[in-house]
Design a protein around this motif. Sequence first.
Motif, mmCIF file in Angstrom:
data_model
loop_
_atom_site.group_PDB
_atom_site.id
_atom_site.type_symbol
_atom_site.label_atom_id
_atom_site.label_comp_id
_atom_site.label_asym_id
_atom_site.label_seq_id
_atom_site.Cartn_x
_atom_site.Cartn_y
_atom_site.Cartn_z
ATOM 1 N N GLU A 81 0.855 -1.182 0.000
ATOM 2 C CA GLU A 81 0.000 0.000 0.000
ATOM 3 C C GLU A 81 0.896 1.240 0.000
ATOM 4 N N ALA A 82 0.376 2.358 -0.493
ATOM 5 C CA ALA A 82 1.145 3.600 -0.525
ATOM 6 C C ALA A 82 0.895 4.412 0.734
ATOM 7 N N GLU A 83 1.734 4.220 1.751
ATOM 8 C CA GLU A 83 1.531 4.946 3.003
ATOM 9 C C GLU A 83 2.230 6.300 3.009
ATOM 10 N N ASP A 84 3.380 6.401 2.347
ATOM 11 C CA ASP A 84 4.058 7.689 2.305
ATOM 12 C C ASP A 84 4.505 8.019 0.889
ATOM 13 N N GLY A 85 3.874 7.424 -0.084
ATOM 14 C CA GLY A 85 4.184 7.722 -1.466
ATOM 15 C C GLY A 85 5.174 6.776 -2.099
ATOM 16 N N GLN A 86 5.983 6.112 -1.283
ATOM 17 C CA GLN A 86 6.956 5.190 -1.861
ATOM 18 C C GLN A 86 7.191 3.955 -1.004
ATOM 19 N N ASN A 90 0.569 -3.476 4.472
ATOM 20 C CA ASN A 90 -0.404 -4.371 3.842
ATOM 21 C C ASN A 90 0.210 -5.055 2.627
ATOM 22 N N LYS A 91 1.354 -5.692 2.836
ATOM 23 C CA LYS A 91 2.051 -6.264 1.686
ATOM 24 C C LYS A 91 1.498 -7.638 1.341
ATOM 25 N N ARG A 92 1.538 -7.942 0.056
ATOM 26 C CA ARG A 92 1.181 -9.259 -0.455
ATOM 27 C C ARG A 92 2.395 -9.815 -1.190
ATOM 28 N N LEU A 93 2.804 -11.032 -0.813
ATOM 29 C CA LEU A 93 3.898 -11.701 -1.501
ATOM 30 C C LEU A 93 3.358 -12.351 -2.771
ATOM 31 N N ILE A 94 3.996 -12.042 -3.891
ATOM 32 C CA ILE A 94 3.562 -12.600 -5.169
ATOM 33 C C ILE A 94 4.791 -12.994 -5.991
ATOM 34 N N SER A 95 4.545 -13.659 -7.088
ATOM 35 C CA SER A 95 5.572 -13.923 -8.092
ATOM 36 C C SER A 95 4.987 -13.562 -9.453
ATOM 37 N N VAL A 96 5.780 -12.877 -10.267
ATOM 38 C CA VAL A 96 5.341 -12.484 -11.605
ATOM 39 C C VAL A 96 6.173 -13.229 -12.646
ATOM 40 N N GLN A 97 5.726 -13.195 -13.880
ATOM 41 C CA GLN A 97 6.398 -13.938 -14.939
ATOM 42 C C GLN A 97 7.676 -13.221 -15.376
ATOM 43 N N THR A 98 8.786 -13.934 -15.331
ATOM 44 C CA THR A 98 10.077 -13.343 -15.694
ATOM 45 C C THR A 98 10.059 -12.787 -17.106
ATOM 46 N N ASN A 99 9.554 -13.558 -18.064
ATOM 47 C CA ASN A 99 9.561 -13.125 -19.460
ATOM 48 C C ASN A 99 8.764 -11.849 -19.684
ATOM 49 N N GLN A 100 7.645 -11.716 -18.961
ATOM 50 C CA GLN A 100 6.812 -10.529 -19.135
ATOM 51 C C GLN A 100 7.522 -9.287 -18.612
ATOM 52 N N ILE A 157 3.737 -0.896 -5.866
ATOM 53 C CA ILE A 157 2.950 -0.169 -4.879
ATOM 54 C C ILE A 157 1.565 0.075 -5.478
ATOM 55 N N ARG A 158 0.515 -0.152 -4.678
ATOM 56 C CA ARG A 158 -0.850 0.030 -5.175
ATOM 57 C C ARG A 158 -1.083 1.500 -5.510
ATOM 58 N N ALA A 159 -1.829 1.748 -6.597
ATOM 59 C CA ALA A 159 -1.991 3.113 -7.094
ATOM 60 C C ALA A 159 -3.448 3.444 -7.383
ATOM 61 N N PRO A 160 -4.309 3.506 -6.352
ATOM 62 C CA PRO A 160 -5.691 3.936 -6.580
ATOM 63 C C PRO A 160 -5.726 5.404 -6.988
ATOM 64 N N SER A 161 -6.845 5.840 -7.542
ATOM 65 C CA SER A 161 -6.952 7.224 -8.024
ATOM 66 C C SER A 161 -6.714 8.240 -6.917
ATOM 67 N N SER A 162 -6.999 7.875 -5.671
ATOM 68 C CA SER A 162 -6.851 8.806 -4.556
ATOM 69 C C SER A 162 -5.411 8.932 -4.060
#
Length: 257
Positions: A81-86, A90-100, A157-162
């Motif tokens: 979550e963006a608590e201070d901008g950076q 509320n972290k979620r551990l994930i894995s993304v595709q290396t090639n992408q 970091i999550r980036a909602p419109s607010s």
Amino acid sequence: MLIRRAAALSSTAISYHLRRFSTAALLQEVDTPLEFTYLDGFPKPDPKYDETIYAIPRAISGKNIAAKERKAGRVPSIVFEAEDGQHGGNKRLISVQTNQIKKLVNHMGRSFFLARLFDLEVRPEPESDEIVEKVRVLPRKLHLHAGTDAVLNVTFIRAPSSAWLKVDVPLVFRGDDVSPGLKKGSSLNIIKRTVKYLCPADIIPPFIDVDLSELDVGQKIVAGNLNVHPALKLLRPKDEAVVKIMGARVSDQRKSK
């Protein structure tokens, strides 16, 4: 130099909003957030890089787990979550595709990738149609192998419109072919390739144009001269130089006589 006015948004209103809320408050979701849109005359994200990043959850972290993920063609990642901008919680551990991720970084460039919003879909398994979470994110950190440039991990970091996010926005230098100073044989000294701004999430600029066409010998462009959306808040000193036309060296001047 680089001064163009954007009448579509009142800078007075933006200043009032920034004074009314502390930086911390601006980074939280509020009941009636201001709505921001890209203005004509300013860079907008290129639609060809509109892409959903696909991810799967990770239960635990650690060196051994990370190594297994990389061996399976995935990059260990975290969404905050963006608590201070950076930074944030509320972290979620994930894995993304290396090639992408590798494709996006190679096509866009590292600094441009880190200034670009993406949709992120988290699914229970790589081939699953079920979506655990779908959220807009900004890549915050990208760790590459020093020798091979292999992607080792990514932080989002999550980036909602607010949200208001701290972004190192890339600079794109134009007009060097007609710069009076460079035509005289002087050299271009690029001091900064990115400049940090506090940005509303909906209008993060993909880059900032820096016009060199009128720059003569000894002249410079400082951060406060950069032409950006009036909602962006500069987080560096306004008088910090980003580029300068260097004068010819004394030895070179003597040779030319």
